[in-house]
Scaffold this active site. Sequence first.
Site, PDB file in Angstrom:
ATOM      1  N   ASP A   8      -1.931  -1.721   4.390  1.00  0.00           N
ATOM      2  CA  ASP A   8      -1.655  -0.459   4.779  1.00  0.00           C
ATOM      3  C   ASP A   8      -1.344  -0.530   6.271  1.00  0.00           C
ATOM      4  O   ASP A   8      -1.603  -1.353   6.979  1.00  0.00           O
ATOM      5  CB  ASP A   8      -2.831   0.437   4.591  1.00  0.00           C
ATOM      6  CG  ASP A   8      -2.828   1.897   5.278  1.00  0.00           C
ATOM      7  OD1 ASP A   8      -1.827   2.631   4.940  1.00  0.00           O
ATOM      8  OD2 ASP A   8      -3.567   2.240   5.997  1.00  0.00           O
ATOM      9  N   MET A   9      -0.815   0.456   6.776  1.00  0.00           N
ATOM     10  CA  MET A   9      -0.471   0.642   8.350  1.00  0.00           C
ATOM     11  C   MET A   9      -1.607   1.367   9.072  1.00  0.00           C
ATOM     12  O   MET A   9      -2.210   0.608   9.833  1.00  0.00           O
ATOM     13  CB  MET A   9       0.999   1.164   8.493  1.00  0.00           C
ATOM     14  CG  MET A   9       2.106   0.506   7.850  1.00  0.00           C
ATOM     15  SD  MET A   9       2.508  -1.057   8.887  1.00  0.00           S
ATOM     16  CE  MET A   9       3.401  -0.159  10.239  1.00  0.00           C
ATOM     17  N   ASP A  10      -1.616   2.737   9.290  1.00  0.00           N
ATOM     18  CA  ASP A  10      -2.415   3.342  10.064  1.00  0.00           C
ATOM     19  C   ASP A  10      -3.739   3.122   9.644  1.00  0.00           C
ATOM     20  O   ASP A  10      -4.197   3.319   8.449  1.00  0.00           O
ATOM     21  CB  ASP A  10      -1.953   4.603  10.093  1.00  0.00           C
ATOM     22  CG  ASP A  10      -0.383   4.949  10.532  1.00  0.00           C
ATOM     23  OD1 ASP A  10      -0.039   4.957  11.743  1.00  0.00           O
ATOM     24  OD2 ASP A  10       0.297   5.199   9.489  1.00  0.00           O
ATOM     25  N   SER A  42       2.452   2.048   2.616  1.00  0.00           N
ATOM     26  CA  SER A  42       2.247   2.966   3.831  1.00  0.00           C
ATOM     27  C   SER A  42       2.642   4.294   3.156  1.00  0.00           C
ATOM     28  O   SER A  42       3.519   4.562   2.432  1.00  0.00           O
ATOM     29  CB  SER A  42       2.676   2.851   5.081  1.00  0.00           C
ATOM     30  OG  SER A  42       2.523   3.811   5.795  1.00  0.00           O
ATOM     31  N   GLY A  43       1.998   5.574   3.522  1.00  0.00           N
ATOM     32  CA  GLY A  43       2.332   6.910   3.381  1.00  0.00           C
ATOM     33  C   GLY A  43       3.593   7.081   4.355  1.00  0.00           C
ATOM     34  O   GLY A  43       4.569   8.086   4.248  1.00  0.00           O
ATOM     35  N   LYS A 188       0.218   3.494  -4.437  1.00  0.00           N
ATOM     36  CA  LYS A 188       0.438   2.153  -4.218  1.00  0.00           C
ATOM     37  C   LYS A 188       0.280   0.997  -5.070  1.00  0.00           C
ATOM     38  O   LYS A 188       0.841   0.278  -5.347  1.00  0.00           O
ATOM     39  CB  LYS A 188      -0.376   1.864  -2.671  1.00  0.00           C
ATOM     40  CG  LYS A 188       0.227   2.868  -1.715  1.00  0.00           C
ATOM     41  CD  LYS A 188      -0.787   2.534  -0.509  1.00  0.00           C
ATOM     42  CE  LYS A 188      -0.494   3.478   0.589  1.00  0.00           C
ATOM     43  NZ  LYS A 188      -1.226   3.130   1.873  1.00  0.00           N
ATOM     44  N   ASP A 211      -7.539   1.690   4.390  1.00  0.00           N
ATOM     45  CA  ASP A 211      -8.703   2.387   4.786  1.00  0.00           C
ATOM     46  C   ASP A 211      -8.815   3.683   4.326  1.00  0.00           C
ATOM     47  O   ASP A 211     -10.011   4.194   4.544  1.00  0.00           O
ATOM     48  CB  ASP A 211      -8.434   2.236   6.424  1.00  0.00           C
ATOM     49  CG  ASP A 211      -7.258   3.350   6.706  1.00  0.00           C
ATOM     50  OD1 ASP A 211      -6.163   3.278   6.091  1.00  0.00           O
ATOM     51  OD2 ASP A 211      -7.653   4.127   7.666  1.00  0.00           O
ATOM     52  N   ASN A 214      -5.619   7.088  -0.216  1.00  0.00           N
ATOM     53  CA  ASN A 214      -4.240   6.974  -0.712  1.00  0.00           C
ATOM     54  C   ASN A 214      -4.114   5.296  -0.897  1.00  0.00           C
ATOM     55  O   ASN A 214      -3.356   5.009  -1.288  1.00  0.00           O
ATOM     56  CB  ASN A 214      -3.143   7.426   0.239  1.00  0.00           C
ATOM     57  CG  ASN A 214      -3.035   6.898   1.412  1.00  0.00           C
ATOM     58  OD1 ASN A 214      -3.911   6.350   2.313  1.00  0.00           O
ATOM     59  ND2 ASN A 214      -1.800   6.676   2.250  1.00  0.00           N
TER      60      ASN A 214
END
Length: 270
Positions: A8-10, A42-43, A188, A211, A214
Amino acid sequence: MIKLIVTDMDGTLLNDQHEIHPDFWEIEESLNEKGIMFSVASGRQFYNLESKFDRIKDRMLFFAENGTHVVHKGKDLYVNSLDKSAAMDFIRKGRELPETYLVLCGKNSAYIESKDDSFFKEINKFYKKIEKVEDLTEVDDTILKVTFCNFNGVEEHTFPHFKEYTNDYKVAIAANVFIDITSITANKGNAISGIQKELNISPEETLVFGDYLNDLEMMQNAKYSYAMKNAHPEIINASNYVTTFSNNENGVLKTIDELGLLKAEYTLKN
Protein backbone atom coordinates in the site's frame (compact mmCIF):
# COMPACT_ATOMS: atom_id res chain seq x y z
CA MET A 1 11.35 -17.55 -2.22
CA ILE A 2 9.56 -14.21 -2.54
CA LYS A 3 8.78 -13.32 -6.15
CA LEU A 4 6.22 -10.54 -5.68
CA ILE A 5 6.07 -7.63 -3.23
CA VAL A 6 2.89 -5.57 -3.03
CA THR A 7 2.66 -2.54 -0.77
CA ASP A 8 0.00 0.00 0.00
CA MET A 9 1.09 3.61 -0.31
CA ASP A 10 -0.35 6.03 2.27
CA GLY A 11 0.40 5.04 5.84
CA THR A 12 2.56 2.21 4.53
CA LEU A 13 5.33 2.87 1.99
CA LEU A 14 4.93 6.64 2.31
CA ASN A 15 5.50 8.63 5.47
CA ASP A 16 2.86 11.02 6.77
CA GLN A 17 4.21 13.73 4.47
CA HIS A 18 3.42 11.39 1.53
CA GLU A 19 7.11 10.99 0.72
CA ILE A 20 9.00 7.99 -0.69
CA HIS A 21 12.12 7.25 1.35
CA PRO A 22 15.35 8.10 -0.56
CA ASP A 23 16.64 4.54 -0.06
CA PHE A 24 13.70 3.12 -2.02
CA TRP A 25 15.20 3.44 -5.51
CA GLU A 26 18.39 1.52 -4.75
CA ILE A 27 16.41 -1.13 -2.86
CA GLU A 28 13.98 -1.62 -5.76
CA GLU A 29 16.92 -2.00 -8.12
CA SER A 30 18.41 -4.66 -5.86
CA LEU A 31 15.08 -6.51 -5.75
CA ASN A 32 14.74 -6.31 -9.52
CA GLU A 33 18.20 -7.79 -10.01
CA LYS A 34 17.11 -10.74 -7.87
CA GLY A 35 13.98 -11.27 -9.97
CA ILE A 36 11.56 -9.89 -7.37
CA MET A 37 8.80 -7.69 -8.78
CA PHE A 38 7.91 -4.65 -6.71
CA SER A 39 4.36 -3.33 -7.01
CA VAL A 40 1.96 -0.96 -5.30
CA ALA A 41 -1.72 -1.42 -4.44
CA SER A 42 -3.46 1.79 -3.54
CA GLY A 43 -6.70 3.70 -3.53
CA ARG A 44 -4.77 6.30 -5.51
CA GLN A 45 -5.40 6.91 -9.18
CA PHE A 46 -3.17 5.08 -11.67
CA TYR A 47 -1.88 8.32 -13.17
CA ASN A 48 -0.81 9.50 -9.73
CA LEU A 49 1.05 6.26 -9.04
CA GLU A 50 2.64 6.24 -12.47
CA SER A 51 4.02 9.75 -11.97
CA LYS A 52 5.49 8.87 -8.56
CA PHE A 53 7.35 5.87 -9.97
CA ASP A 54 8.06 7.29 -13.42
CA ARG A 55 11.68 6.15 -13.56
CA ILE A 56 10.78 2.47 -12.96
CA LYS A 57 7.17 2.36 -14.16
CA ASP A 58 7.89 -0.10 -16.96
CA ARG A 59 8.89 -2.87 -14.55
CA MET A 60 6.21 -2.31 -11.90
CA LEU A 61 2.68 -3.55 -11.44
CA PHE A 62 0.14 -0.92 -10.42
CA PHE A 63 -2.99 -2.00 -8.55
CA ALA A 64 -4.77 1.36 -8.66
CA GLU A 65 -8.12 2.58 -7.31
CA ASN A 66 -8.27 -0.24 -4.72
CA GLY A 67 -7.61 -2.94 -7.30
CA THR A 68 -10.19 -1.84 -9.87
CA HIS A 69 -7.50 -0.82 -12.38
CA VAL A 70 -4.36 -2.94 -12.84
CA VAL A 71 -1.67 -1.69 -15.23
CA HIS A 72 1.70 -3.08 -16.34
CA LYS A 73 3.99 -1.43 -18.90
CA GLY A 74 1.23 1.01 -19.84
CA LYS A 75 -1.22 -1.79 -20.63
CA ASP A 76 -4.46 -2.39 -18.76
CA LEU A 77 -4.40 -5.93 -17.38
CA TYR A 78 -7.65 -5.68 -15.47
CA VAL A 79 -10.52 -3.20 -15.10
CA ASN A 80 -13.39 -3.83 -12.67
CA SER A 81 -15.94 -1.11 -13.23
CA LEU A 82 -18.82 0.05 -11.06
CA ASP A 83 -22.33 0.01 -12.50
CA LYS A 84 -23.00 3.56 -13.63
CA SER A 85 -26.59 3.74 -12.40
CA ALA A 86 -25.46 2.61 -8.94
CA ALA A 87 -22.67 5.19 -8.99
CA MET A 88 -25.20 7.90 -9.76
CA ASP A 89 -27.36 6.77 -6.83
CA PHE A 90 -24.36 6.98 -4.51
CA ILE A 91 -23.58 10.46 -5.78
CA ARG A 92 -27.12 11.67 -5.12
CA LYS A 93 -27.04 10.17 -1.63
CA GLY A 94 -23.65 11.68 -0.91
CA ARG A 95 -24.84 15.13 -1.89
CA GLU A 96 -27.37 14.97 0.95
CA LEU A 97 -24.76 14.33 3.66
CA PRO A 98 -23.36 17.29 5.59
CA GLU A 99 -19.66 18.18 5.28
CA THR A 100 -19.19 15.48 2.65
CA TYR A 101 -17.22 15.89 -0.56
CA LEU A 102 -17.48 13.56 -3.56
CA VAL A 103 -15.01 12.20 -6.08
CA LEU A 104 -16.20 10.21 -9.08
CA CYS A 105 -13.25 8.05 -10.08
CA GLY A 106 -13.21 7.23 -13.77
CA LYS A 107 -10.66 5.32 -15.80
CA ASN A 108 -9.59 8.46 -17.65
CA SER A 109 -9.82 11.00 -14.83
CA ALA A 110 -11.23 11.83 -11.42
CA TYR A 111 -14.18 14.23 -11.34
CA ILE A 112 -15.36 16.65 -8.66
CA GLU A 113 -18.12 19.24 -8.31
CA SER A 114 -16.87 21.06 -5.23
CA LYS A 115 -14.77 24.19 -5.60
CA ASP A 116 -13.65 24.07 -1.96
CA ASP A 117 -9.90 24.78 -1.85
CA SER A 118 -9.15 22.57 1.19
CA PHE A 119 -10.89 19.61 -0.43
CA PHE A 120 -9.07 20.10 -3.74
CA LYS A 121 -5.73 20.40 -1.94
CA GLU A 122 -6.40 17.11 -0.16
CA ILE A 123 -7.43 15.04 -3.18
CA ASN A 124 -4.68 16.56 -5.30
CA LYS A 125 -2.31 14.36 -3.26
CA PHE A 126 -3.94 11.20 -4.64
CA TYR A 127 -5.16 12.10 -8.15
CA LYS A 128 -3.03 13.50 -10.98
CA LYS A 129 -5.86 13.86 -13.48
CA ILE A 130 -8.79 15.80 -11.97
CA GLU A 131 -11.64 17.54 -13.78
CA LYS A 132 -14.03 19.99 -12.12
CA VAL A 133 -17.54 19.52 -13.55
CA GLU A 134 -20.93 21.04 -12.88
CA ASP A 135 -22.73 17.70 -12.51
CA LEU A 136 -21.07 14.37 -11.70
CA THR A 137 -24.09 12.48 -13.01
CA GLU A 138 -23.32 13.78 -16.51
CA VAL A 139 -19.78 12.37 -16.63
CA ASP A 140 -19.06 10.02 -19.54
CA ASP A 141 -16.33 7.61 -18.46
CA THR A 142 -15.82 4.04 -17.23
CA ILE A 143 -16.55 4.38 -13.51
CA LEU A 144 -14.16 2.61 -11.13
CA LYS A 145 -15.35 3.90 -7.77
CA VAL A 146 -17.14 6.64 -5.88
CA THR A 147 -15.16 8.24 -3.07
CA PHE A 148 -16.50 10.30 -0.19
CA CYS A 149 -14.39 12.64 1.91
CA ASN A 150 -15.30 13.87 5.38
CA PHE A 151 -12.59 15.66 7.36
CA ASN A 152 -14.36 14.76 10.62
CA GLY A 153 -13.77 11.04 9.95
CA VAL A 154 -15.65 8.68 7.62
CA GLU A 155 -15.84 5.67 9.92
CA GLU A 156 -18.24 7.52 12.21
CA HIS A 157 -19.84 10.11 9.92
CA THR A 158 -20.04 8.47 6.46
CA PHE A 159 -19.93 4.68 6.66
CA PRO A 160 -23.22 4.35 8.62
CA HIS A 161 -25.08 5.95 5.69
CA PHE A 162 -23.80 3.30 3.27
CA LYS A 163 -23.72 0.24 5.51
CA GLU A 164 -26.95 -1.04 3.93
CA TYR A 165 -25.13 -1.45 0.60
CA THR A 166 -22.37 -3.74 1.88
CA ASN A 167 -24.08 -6.92 0.65
CA ASP A 168 -24.10 -5.71 -2.95
CA TYR A 169 -21.09 -3.39 -3.16
CA LYS A 170 -17.66 -3.11 -1.63
CA VAL A 171 -17.79 -0.24 0.84
CA ALA A 172 -14.22 0.25 2.08
CA ILE A 173 -12.88 2.73 4.61
CA ALA A 174 -9.68 3.66 2.81
CA ALA A 175 -8.35 6.22 5.31
CA ASN A 176 -9.54 8.32 8.19
CA VAL A 177 -11.17 10.82 5.82
CA PHE A 178 -11.98 8.66 2.78
CA ILE A 179 -14.48 5.92 2.03
CA ASP A 180 -14.66 4.13 -1.36
CA ILE A 181 -17.50 2.26 -3.00
CA THR A 182 -16.70 -0.16 -5.80
CA SER A 183 -18.09 -3.29 -7.40
CA ILE A 184 -18.64 -6.08 -4.86
CA THR A 185 -15.84 -8.09 -6.49
CA ALA A 186 -13.39 -5.18 -6.58
CA ASN A 187 -10.67 -5.15 -3.95
CA LYS A 188 -6.91 -5.35 -3.78
CA GLY A 189 -7.01 -9.01 -2.81
CA ASN A 190 -8.99 -10.17 -5.84
CA ALA A 191 -6.79 -8.13 -8.17
CA ILE A 192 -3.62 -9.59 -6.68
CA SER A 193 -5.06 -13.12 -6.85
CA GLY A 194 -5.75 -12.70 -10.57
CA ILE A 195 -2.23 -11.48 -11.24
CA GLN A 196 -0.72 -14.27 -9.16
CA LYS A 197 -2.47 -16.81 -11.37
CA GLU A 198 -1.41 -15.04 -14.55
CA LEU A 199 2.25 -14.82 -13.46
CA ASN A 200 2.27 -18.27 -11.81
CA ILE A 201 3.17 -16.79 -8.44
CA SER A 202 1.76 -18.41 -5.30
CA PRO A 203 0.63 -16.72 -2.08
CA GLU A 204 3.66 -18.42 -0.47
CA GLU A 205 5.85 -16.39 -2.83
CA THR A 206 4.09 -13.10 -2.10
CA LEU A 207 4.89 -10.40 0.45
CA VAL A 208 2.34 -7.64 1.15
CA PHE A 209 2.21 -4.56 3.38
CA GLY A 210 -0.88 -2.59 4.41
CA ASP A 211 -2.31 -0.35 7.09
CA TYR A 212 -6.00 0.37 6.55
CA LEU A 213 -9.33 -1.38 5.94
CA ASN A 214 -9.09 -1.30 2.13
CA ASP A 215 -6.07 -3.61 2.57
CA LEU A 216 -8.06 -6.31 4.34
CA GLU A 217 -8.48 -8.75 1.42
CA MET A 218 -4.87 -8.19 0.39
CA MET A 219 -3.75 -9.69 3.71
CA GLN A 220 -5.49 -12.93 2.76
CA ASN A 221 -3.56 -13.40 -0.50
CA ALA A 222 -0.04 -13.66 0.84
CA LYS A 223 1.72 -15.92 3.30
CA TYR A 224 3.92 -13.00 4.21
CA SER A 225 1.23 -10.47 5.07
CA TYR A 226 2.53 -7.57 7.13
CA ALA A 227 0.39 -5.02 8.88
CA MET A 228 2.24 -1.82 9.59
CA LYS A 229 3.03 -1.03 13.21
CA ASN A 230 0.69 1.97 12.75
CA ALA A 231 -2.10 -0.09 11.12
CA HIS A 232 -5.80 -0.17 11.95
CA PRO A 233 -6.50 -2.88 14.58
CA GLU A 234 -8.53 -4.97 12.10
CA ILE A 235 -5.58 -5.10 9.70
CA ILE A 236 -3.23 -6.13 12.50
CA ASN A 237 -5.65 -8.95 13.42
CA ALA A 238 -5.95 -10.08 9.78
CA SER A 239 -2.23 -10.15 9.00
CA ASN A 240 0.30 -12.88 9.73
CA TYR A 241 2.96 -10.43 10.85
CA VAL A 242 3.35 -6.84 12.07
CA THR A 243 6.28 -4.61 11.14
CA THR A 244 8.64 -3.51 13.89
CA PHE A 245 8.69 0.00 12.46
CA SER A 246 5.91 2.37 11.36
CA ASN A 247 5.50 4.10 8.01
CA ASN A 248 7.31 7.12 9.46
CA GLU A 249 10.22 4.87 10.44
CA ASN A 250 10.73 3.37 6.97
CA GLY A 251 8.96 0.19 8.06
CA VAL A 252 8.43 -1.39 4.64
CA LEU A 253 12.03 -1.10 3.47
CA LYS A 254 13.44 -2.15 6.86
CA THR A 255 11.27 -5.28 6.82
CA ILE A 256 12.41 -6.16 3.30
CA ASP A 257 15.98 -5.83 4.54
CA GLU A 258 15.26 -7.92 7.67
CA LEU A 259 13.85 -10.71 5.48
CA GLY A 260 17.17 -10.94 3.62
CA LEU A 261 15.72 -10.05 0.22
CA LEU A 262 18.43 -7.57 -0.75
CA LYS A 263 21.83 -8.26 -2.25
CA ALA A 264 24.37 -9.25 0.39
CA GLU A 265 26.50 -6.18 -0.27
CA TYR A 266 23.59 -3.77 0.14
CA THR A 267 23.28 -1.88 3.43
CA LEU A 268 20.16 0.04 4.36
CA LYS A 269 21.26 3.56 5.17
CA ASN A 270 18.37 4.70 7.36
